[in-house]
Design an enzyme around this catalytic site. Structure first.
Site, PDB file in Angstrom:
ATOM      1  N   GLU A 197      39.710  85.087  67.853  1.00  0.00           N
ATOM      2  CA  GLU A 197      39.319  85.026  66.444  1.00  0.00           C
ATOM      3  C   GLU A 197      40.440  84.525  65.540  1.00  0.00           C
ATOM      4  OE1 GLU A 197      36.054  86.219  65.080  1.00  0.00           O
ATOM      5  OE2 GLU A 197      35.611  85.742  67.170  1.00  0.00           O
ATOM      6  N   HIS A 237      37.667  92.596  62.146  1.00  0.00           N
ATOM      7  CA  HIS A 237      38.950  91.942  62.401  1.00  0.00           C
ATOM      8  C   HIS A 237      40.081  92.869  61.956  1.00  0.00           C
ATOM      9  CE1 HIS A 237      36.810  87.804  61.994  1.00  0.00           C
ATOM     10  NE2 HIS A 237      37.035  88.054  63.265  1.00  0.00           N
ATOM     11  N   CYS A 281      40.817  86.328  54.331  1.00  0.00           N
ATOM     12  CA  CYS A 281      39.954  85.518  55.195  1.00  0.00           C
ATOM     13  C   CYS A 281      40.017  84.041  54.826  1.00  0.00           C
ATOM     14  CB  CYS A 281      38.502  85.982  55.092  1.00  0.00           C
ATOM     15  SG  CYS A 281      38.144  87.537  55.918  1.00  0.00           S
TER      16      CYS A 281
END
Length: 445
Positions: A174, A250, A369
């Site tokens: 990720e 995350h 993000c």
């Protein structure tokens, strides 16, 4: 030699919509099917970029993906003209169309993992695009992401680009959303924290049971090898499976670092006390600041709702650090109280700046993000495609570009409109000219 940490933010794409595609991401699921505003979204992102530029930060921009992804829809059996492919998918498999229209590349913390030259064996900056194998809509991104990164960081002398890891859950990667670098200075060797959700080859190890662990230990180890890291500067840490099951999809939803500061929730890591001791040992000097937020101060759910940890910590020109937070943190009483008190504690964090990024927040992504961090020397920064660095001129150009090509609102019915593909391709053609990227999209070749 001067070093900087540049932030490369993703431009929100013309098909920005709320499809609720990200299982395990509470905000994404809660806002599924809401009407989106792509123009407002891209302008919110641009305003944040310009504000950081005005604060003296080196700020870059990453181009979005081509969407709708008609090439993938053809691979899945839809045929005819582009318009017919889109219309067939809308009628027969609307969930697939929504996935192939996702503007999720805006969250460039997931674009890649980056290791600066101070850490790597060959003293180049290394990039590995994330394969994002856990989510179909995101697994469509890495090839184009790799091309865009190569056009921005286009110097073999200074930059090394790797292919994304194999597209399999064993190597679920990720990107920088699960990677943090700690250092005494951006130009000195640091330690890179690779955070994973599960051991893919050892099912006896702890793992979440409700939501998927998207990132594996095996992926972390592979990226560290590719980047020429060693035992002294790479640390592999398991995320707490319990917080993944609470919606912490995350690590950057529960911890964030910058320079010599790690800001983290007490429930962030499995075996937290051992992790912290190892970080102290590998960091190696007393300048490290470990700021632990207790559950009694801010609960995990409050952290998720406000995105307290999905903030950016930046080092300002005067050497003080500041937190770049979404306005949701300001609006949440407990979180706002915590941040107001934090800046008085005598840590390097002296200020909090709040930004409205609601179009992103409603889809499950906060300020952290939206950016990919790249530490660069003066020579490396000079080798970057300068047209991709925010300036007053580029900010104005991109706002004019968004006004010209982006729609005010998008619903599912709009995603099924073949004209959206034409509009999006015209927008991306214009953007590649503005950013001097060349033909990075399949429709351009």
């Amino acid at each position: 030699m001067k070093y900087v940490e540049a932030n490369f933010d993703g431009l929100v794409g013309p098909t920005h919509n709320y499809a609720g595609l990200s299982v395990g991401n509470v905000a994404s699921l809660n806002n599924a099917a809401a009407v989106s505003n792509p123009r407002a979204a891209v302008k919110q992102g641009l305003s944040k970029m310009k504000a950081l530029h005005d604060m003296g930060m080196t700020q870059g921009v990453l181009a979005p993906q081509e969407r709708p992804d008609v090439y993938t829809l053809r691979r899945l059996g839809f045929s005819g003209s582009d318009a017919q492919v889109i219309q067939q998918a809308a009628k027969q498999a609307p969930a697939l169309l929504m996935a192939c229209c996702s503007a999720s590349s805006m969250w460039t913390a997931n674009a890649a993992t980056v290791s600066p030259s101070a850490d790597t064996a060959d003293k180049r900056v290394h990039f590995t695009p994330a394969n994002l194998a856990n989510k179909f809509h995101r697994s469509l991104e890495p090839t184009t992401t790799g091309r865009i990164l190569q056009r921005i960081f286009d110097s073999e002398q200074h930059f090394a680009h790797h292919q994304h890891l194999p597209d399999n859950d064993l190597f679920g990667d990720e990107g920088a959303a699960n990677h943090t670098r700690l250092c005494s200075d951006y130009g000195t060797a640091g330690i890179e924290l690779f955070v994973f959700g599960k051991h893919a080859t050892d099912l006896s190890k702890p793992a979440p049971s409700k939501f998927p662990a998207r990132h594996t230990l095996e992926a972390c180890q592979a990226v560290a090898r590719l980047h020429g890291l060693n035992e002294s500067n790479a640390l592999f840490i398991q995320q707490n499976p319990d917080v993944i099951d609470q919606g912490v999809f995350h690590n950057d939803v529960i911890a964030v670092g910058n320079g010599n500061v790690l800001f983290y929730h007490e429930q962030a890591f499995a075996n937290s006390s051992l992790v912290i001791e190892e970080i102290k040992s590998k960091f190696g000097d007393s300048s490290l600041y470990l700021i632990e937020v207790k559950t009694s101060e801010v609960s995990v759910q409050e952290a998720i709702k406000s995105y307290l940890f999905n903030t950016q910590i930046i080092t300002q020109a005067n050497g003080d650090m500041a937190i770049i937070a979404p306005t949701e943190c300001q609006e949440h009483p407990a979180v706002h109280a915590y941040l107001s008190e934090l800046v008085t504690r005598g840590t390097p964090i002296k200020q909090v700046h709040y930004f409205d990024v609601k179009q992103s927040m409603q889809n499950g992504g906060g300020p952290a993000c939206l950016r990919l961090r790249v530490a660069l020397s003066e020579q490396e920064l000079a080798a970057v495609n300068q047209r991709c660095l925010i300036s007053d001129t580029l900010f104005a150009q991109l706002n004019e570009w968004a006004d010209k090509y982006y729609r005010d609102q998008l619903s599912f019915a709009d995603l099924a409109d073949p004209a959206l593909l034409t509009e999006s391709r015209e927008a991306l053609n214009g953007l590649t000219n503005i950013l001097n990227l060349g033909a990075v999209y399949r429709f351009q070749s």
